[in-house]
Design an enzyme around this catalytic site. Sequence first.
Site, short mmCIF file in Angstrom:
data_model
loop_
_atom_site.label_atom_id
_atom_site.label_comp_id
_atom_site.label_asym_id
_atom_site.label_seq_id
_atom_site.Cartn_x
_atom_site.Cartn_y
_atom_site.Cartn_z
N GLU A 182 0.82 -1.22 0.00
CA GLU A 182 0.00 0.00 0.00
C GLU A 182 0.85 1.27 0.00
OE1 GLU A 182 -3.59 -0.40 2.03
OE2 GLU A 182 -3.73 1.68 2.69
N ASP A 234 -2.71 -3.08 3.07
CA ASP A 234 -3.09 -3.12 4.49
C ASP A 234 -4.29 -4.05 4.71
OD1 ASP A 234 -1.11 -1.31 4.84
OD2 ASP A 234 -2.40 0.38 5.38
N TYR A 291 3.53 2.81 12.54
CA TYR A 291 2.56 3.51 11.71
C TYR A 291 1.53 4.27 12.56
CZ TYR A 291 -0.37 4.15 7.63
OH TYR A 291 -1.07 4.69 6.60
#
Length: 827
Positions: free
Chosen positions: A7, A102, A318
């Site tokens: 992604e 993801d 993240y």
Amino acid sequence: MELIVTEKHNAARRIADILSDGSATTERVGSVDVYRWGTHRVIGLSGHVVGVDFPEEYAEWRDVEPAELVHAPVQKRPTQDDIVRAVKRLARKADEVVIATDYDREGELIGKEAYELVREENDDAPVHRVRFSSITENEVKDAFANPDDLDFDLAAAGEARQIVDLIWGAALTRFLSLSAQQRGEDFISVGRVQTPTLRLIVEKEREIDAFDPEDYWELFADLAKNGDAFEAQYFYRDEDDTEAERIWDEADAKTATDILEDESQAVVESVSRRTRTDDPPAPFNTTQFIRAAGSLGFAAGRAMSIAEDLYTAGYITYPRTDNTVYPDDLDPEELLETFAETSAFGSDASSLLEADSIEPTRGDTETTDHPPIHPTPDQPDRGDLTEDEWQVYELVVRRFFATVAEPAVWEHLRVVAETAGLRLKANGKRLREPGYHQVYPYFSTDENYVPDVSEGETLSIEDVRLEDKETQPPRRYGQSRLIETMEDLGIGTKSTRHNTLEKLYDRGYIEEDPPRPTRLARAVVEAAEEFADLIVSEEMTGELEAEMTAIANGEKTLEEVTEDSRDALDRIFAELAESREEIGEHLQESLKADKTLGPCPECGEDLLVRQSRQGSYFVGCDGYPDCRFTLPLPNTGEPVVLDETCEEHGLREVKMLAGRNTFVHGCPLCKAEEADDEEDRIIGPCPECHDEHGGELAIKRLRNGNRLVGCTRYPDCEYSLPLPRRGEIEITDEYCEEHDLPELVVHDGDEPWELGCPICNYEEYAAERESADLESLDGVGPTTAERLRDAGVDTVGDVADVDPDDLADQVKGVSADTVREWQADAD
DNA sequence: GCAAGGTC
């Protein structure tokens, strides 16, 4: 060749690293970096690389009835051409493709978009899907050992959302903008997420407007045991037999005060003690991170932008996640050990490691998207980060520490004393075991001291105070509370909620922080409530979520869901058609109200904030061209008209928004009159023209509120130096030998500061500004600074000299608009 | 020039 698609670029790099055991190298495919080892290639997308839109012939607003958009076709188009081209080129040579986007619904859709790009070029290479929720060696290797297939139903659920959002948002946005005759950038937008969010803000403002404050009184007394005093408060039992402190009747309050003042002693009636466990907080998801950063003073968007920089640099995981439960393969002890040797966190990490067992806290939400935000073993030195970045990094580290720390223990002590039929209470609290507070200093650990007393003991009454108060209106939402409320209502996502707030600011719907709605915002919400209730209610998201779940489960199709949605929008447009003019007028009035200051002193029409063709702001009369009255505004920032009104002229005050240089200008007519009344103060010879023409420098106040040192021969001589806007300027007897000018001192607030010779001051300032670190620019962290230096831009002075578009092309993550903001900032 | 959702 085996092609792997992720992604984002960072994920591509880390997955290549894991699967190749560190042997992967980079190669360029077009302008895109791709990782390779053996027959493998890994390419990172940048989220969605294709987007939905209407065909070209619907692009011109004037040529299309907004209602036509409801049944217009919806197309998919590449939005990131370079990446799309690279994926296609690689697809041609691929014998096998693995989608590794993801592990959430949007990731499935992004994966399907990649799949479709692959299929355009390659009919038969098998396409698999792997799912993992954190990029760790175990999870990634495990996922690639057990590949699955794309879930097309789940992707279709996401596509249905895209189509519904586009049709509703675009059609209603165009309808409102066209009915109010708003052109260009100032369109009036509505959408499934932004409009319910705006309604939250507007409704709170309605409550505040409708609020009627009520007077009440509170009665306090200091009680003392052997000179050891503490504060106690009068209370009583109200008609519901609940404990109450507020006295609503003034006579009652006075009576109680009089009684208390006549007494010198009170007897302890009861003492109760209890201990309370204060559990450490759950791991950070995005919303809770934003909230915690908010309490440190970071706006939501700023906090996220710093977190993204820290993530890109590899220091934290993240930052966009809903998860509040650490994954199984995070070993907290191992991670703690990596901090044990650091100077900043070593002692805290070591003390945590002394515990018998380390069991991290768990939040309520366990998802597959990403792990909760936590630090990585890769640690920056303090000098690697800006001050703001360090603060945010430390917050993330300490939050991780807190989640593996012990609970705290509080001891509460409640004392009730009685005198002459009145009862007084005191609530003491003491932190007995600091627990996680020792490593997480962001929560209050204030104690309230109440001495150890026992039942039947006599205390002296030292001081009696009656305080008159009034009930307060509800508080406005702050940015982080808005984001929390959006999450509770299920609107927006972890990645978009803070952007939605910024959008509301940009669209002129909200101002200031905490945000307040403009008149325009109220009018938009009112119009939506009356004619398109669904778009302004959070239930639209709830209903859409239910439909998406049905699609994902194979119970409905994308076509069924989008057709139902179109029918509902058709019905709304049928009603809107009759009220178009009425809605347009209401919006226009509100737009004008947001810019209206008050009556023109010359003709009585409204004075309005206007923008000249050159883009500068000024105050002009609505009676133009019959009335040509104008007032200037400061030349920095964007004007906002405040509610506060100048008593002398009846004009609303103006605030200039300019990032950290934001200031309240006040009534523009007062400012102009003050400038007219203020005499120029001559301080010395003009360095440009004194020798030839005898010009002299003077401290001047301009009608727009600016102050400067300028030549008395202006406009023939335009020499000028900037001066601070605020504070009294004192001209001292000390002289600068070089320029033959007096040293100046500015008196603003408590501490006067020495500005010195205005020429020397300006030269120093200009030199500093010229050589200032890139990191002093708004939003520039070490990563961006590094990229700017790679592009040959080393200082703030260099930024002033570049072409914004060129620089934006060269530097990843920087837009031309951002560069222009920096340049404006540097001026 | 429209939305919301990804990401930079």
